[in-house]
Design an enzyme around this catalytic site. Structure first.
Site, PDB file in Angstrom:
ATOM      1  N   ARG A 239       0.856  -1.182   0.000  1.00 43.35           N
ATOM      2  CA  ARG A 239       0.000   0.000   0.000  1.00 43.35           C
ATOM      3  C   ARG A 239       0.893   1.234   0.000  1.00 43.35           C
ATOM      4  O   ARG A 239       1.887   1.292   0.735  1.00 43.35           O
ATOM      5  CB  ARG A 239      -0.902   0.028   1.227  1.00 43.35           C
ATOM      6  CG  ARG A 239      -2.099  -0.906   1.161  1.00 43.35           C
ATOM      7  CD  ARG A 239      -3.133  -0.443   0.121  1.00 43.35           C
ATOM      8  NE  ARG A 239      -4.302  -1.292   0.078  1.00 43.35           N
ATOM      9  CZ  ARG A 239      -4.436  -2.358  -0.739  1.00 43.35           C
ATOM     10  NH1 ARG A 239      -3.462  -2.702  -1.543  1.00 43.35           N
ATOM     11  NH2 ARG A 239      -5.556  -3.057  -0.728  1.00 43.35           N
ATOM     12  N   GLU A 268      -2.546   7.761  -3.924  1.00 43.45           N
ATOM     13  CA  GLU A 268      -3.107   7.148  -5.115  1.00 43.45           C
ATOM     14  C   GLU A 268      -4.476   7.739  -5.464  1.00 43.45           C
ATOM     15  O   GLU A 268      -5.270   7.928  -4.550  1.00 43.45           O
ATOM     16  CB  GLU A 268      -3.274   5.644  -4.804  1.00 43.45           C
ATOM     17  CG  GLU A 268      -2.981   4.759  -5.955  1.00 43.45           C
ATOM     18  CD  GLU A 268      -2.829   3.308  -5.518  1.00 43.45           C
ATOM     19  OE1 GLU A 268      -1.847   2.985  -4.833  1.00 43.45           O
ATOM     20  OE2 GLU A 268      -3.718   2.527  -5.849  1.00 43.45           O
ATOM     21  N   HIS A 286      -0.757   0.300  -9.762  1.00 45.52           N
ATOM     22  CA  HIS A 286      -1.391  -0.666  -8.841  1.00 45.52           C
ATOM     23  C   HIS A 286      -1.962  -1.876  -9.604  1.00 45.52           C
ATOM     24  O   HIS A 286      -3.171  -2.109  -9.599  1.00 45.52           O
ATOM     25  CB  HIS A 286      -2.496   0.027  -8.019  1.00 45.52           C
ATOM     26  CG  HIS A 286      -2.824  -0.694  -6.737  1.00 45.52           C
ATOM     27  ND1 HIS A 286      -3.273  -0.050  -5.611  1.00 45.52           N
ATOM     28  CD2 HIS A 286      -2.779  -2.019  -6.412  1.00 45.52           C
ATOM     29  CE1 HIS A 286      -3.498  -0.939  -4.646  1.00 45.52           C
ATOM     30  NE2 HIS A 286      -3.203  -2.144  -5.109  1.00 45.52           N
TER      31      HIS A 286
HETATM   32  C1  DGY Z   1      -5.287  -6.046  -2.772  1.00 45.43           C
HETATM   33  O1  DGY Z   1      -5.954  -7.052  -3.017  1.00 45.43           O
HETATM   34  O2  DGY Z   1      -5.215  -5.570  -1.656  1.00 45.43           O
HETATM   35  C2  DGY Z   1      -4.544  -5.420  -3.925  1.00 45.43           C
HETATM   36  O3  DGY Z   1      -3.868  -4.295  -3.575  1.00 45.43           O
HETATM   37  C3  DGY Z   1      -5.484  -5.101  -5.068  1.00 45.43           C
HETATM   38  O4  DGY Z   1      -5.621  -6.212  -5.785  1.00 45.43           O
END
Ligand code: DGY
Length: 320
Positions: A239, A268, A286
Site C-alpha cells: 500500500r 493514489e 497498482h
Molecule cells: C489487494 O488485493 O489488496 C490489492 O492491492 C489489489 O488487488
C-alpha cells in the site's frame, strides 16, 4: 427479506455472470469509482456491498445502507478502505480476498525487483531516446539477485512467502519479518527471521508486504530510509502510504537509495512528481493482482462470500 446487492464497480464477465445468481436486485454502479453521493444513494437498503479499494466504506456508508446490510465483501486482500470497527459495531460482516492473488502479486514484485536492479525500464527509455550506443563491458551494470544479493521481505505472510519462493529460485539470500518468518517453509527457503531494524540494515533490496494499518502507515520514513544500506533498493506492491514518498525522493536524490519500484502510491491515484521525474524509479498503476485468472478468482471469491452470508452462513474468507 433480501435487499439490493450493490457492486461498486463492474467486474470481469465471468464474475458478473456469477453475481447474477445472487439472491436480490443487483445494482452495478459502473466502471469507474462511484462519486461519494452516488455510493451513499445506491447503498440504501442494501443487504450486501461488493466494494473495491477505491471506495471508502466508513460509518457514513454503513449508516446509509441501513440495518439490512449483512456483508461488505471487499474485492481485495487489503481492507484499509473499510472501517472494520464501525462494521463490527453494526453487526456487518466484512470479507476480503486473500490467497487468490498471492502468485500474481509476487510475480509483479519480482518484475519490479528485476526491473529496478537490472535497470530494465531505464535502459528501455534510453533506447527509445534515440542515443547511439554500443555494447560495453562496463555499461548498464546493476545488482544481481543471483550473486548473493540479500532480499528483505517486510511481512512474510502469504504474498511475502510467494515472493520468497521466487527470490530463492533466483539465488537471493532472504531476511524477513512477519508471521511466517520462523516457520518450516521459510527455513526450507533459507529465510532468516530478523527484526525490522536488522532487515533494513542488511537488505540490498527491501520489499514491502505488510498491511496498511495505523502502526505501519509511514513506516518507511526518513530515518528508516537512512538505515538502509547505501545503494539499496525499495520495492512496494503493498500500500502506498507505507512509504513517505517525499523522504524516498530525498533518499534517491542523495544516492543513498539506488532505485525504487512502486506499484502503489502514497496519494493514489496521484503520483509523486519528484518520483515521476526520476530515472531510477519504476512506477506502475497498482497492477499487482491484475492477472486475468486472479481477477476472476478475486471477484468469484467476493461473490461467494456474499452468497454464503445471505444464505445465513459464514463467509469463506472473513476479516477477523
Ligand atoms: C489487494 O488485493 O489488496 C490489492 O492491492 C489489489 O488487488
Amino acid at each position: 427479506m433480501t435487499g439490493r446487492i450493490v457492486i461498486t464497480r463492474s467486474l470481469t464477465a465471468a464474475v458478473m455472470e456469477e453475481a447474477q445468481r445472487l439472491p436480490g436486485e443487483l445494482v452495478v454502479l459502473g466502471e469507474a469509482p462511484p462519486e461519494r453521493s452516488a455510493l451513499l444513494d445506491a447503498v440504501a437498503n442494501a443487504s450486501a456491498i461488493l466494494s473495491q479499494l477505491t471506495e471508502r466504506i466508513d460509518d457514513e456508508v454503513l449508516a446509509a445502507a441501513g440495518q439490512g446490510l449483512r456483508i461488505v465483501a471487499n474485492g481485495a486482500a487489503g481492507v484499509d478502505n473499510v472501517d472494520l470497527e464501525a462494521a463490527a459495531r453494526r453487526g456487518v460482516v466484512v470479507s476480503n480476498t486473500p490467497g487468490v492473488l498471492d502468485d500474481a502479486t509476487a510475480d509483479l514484485a519480482l518484475a519490479l525487483i528485476l526491473a529496478t536492479t537490472r535497470r530494465v525500464v531505464e535502459a528501455d527509455r534510453f533506447i527509445r531516446g534515440g542515443s547511439s550506443w554500443i555494447w560495453g563491458p562496463q555499461e548498464w551494470i546493476g545488482l544481481q539477485l543471483s550473486a548473493g544479493a540479500t532480499l528483505g521481505i517486510v511481512g512474510l505472510g502469504r504474498i511475502g512467502m510467494a515472493v520468497a519462493r521466487r527470490a530463492h529460485a533466483f539465488g537471493a539470500g532472504i531476511v524477513a519479518t512477519g508471521s511466517r518468518a520462523t516457520g518450516a517453509e521459510a527455513a526450507a527457503l533459507g529465510v532468516e527471521a530478523v527484526t525490522l531494524d536488522e532487515l533494513f540494515a542488511r537488505a540490498d533490496i527491501v520489499t514491502l508486504h505488510c498491511p496498511l494499518t495505523a502502526e505501519t502507515e509511514g513506516m518507511v520514513d526518513t530515518s528508516r530510509l537512512a538505515s538502509m544500506r547505501r545503494g539499496s533498493y525499495l520495492i512496494n506492491t503493498g500500500r502506498g502510504p507505507l512509504v513517505d514518498e517525499e523522504a524516498l525522493a530525498d533518499a534517491l536524490d542523495s544516492g543513498h537509495v539506488a532505485g525504487a519500484g512502486l506499484d502503489v502510491h502514497e496519494h493514489e491515484p496521484r503520483v509523486n512528481e519528484r518520483l515521476r521525474g526520476s530515472d531510477r524509479v519504476v512506477l506502475l498503476p497498482h497492477i499487482g493482482s491484475a492477472g486475468a485468472a486472479t481477477r476472476d478468482a478475486m471477484g468469484r471469491l467476493a461473490v461467494r462470500n456474499i452468497a454464503e452470508v445471505l444464505a445465513g452462513r459464514d463467509p469463506v474468507t472473513p476479516v477477523r
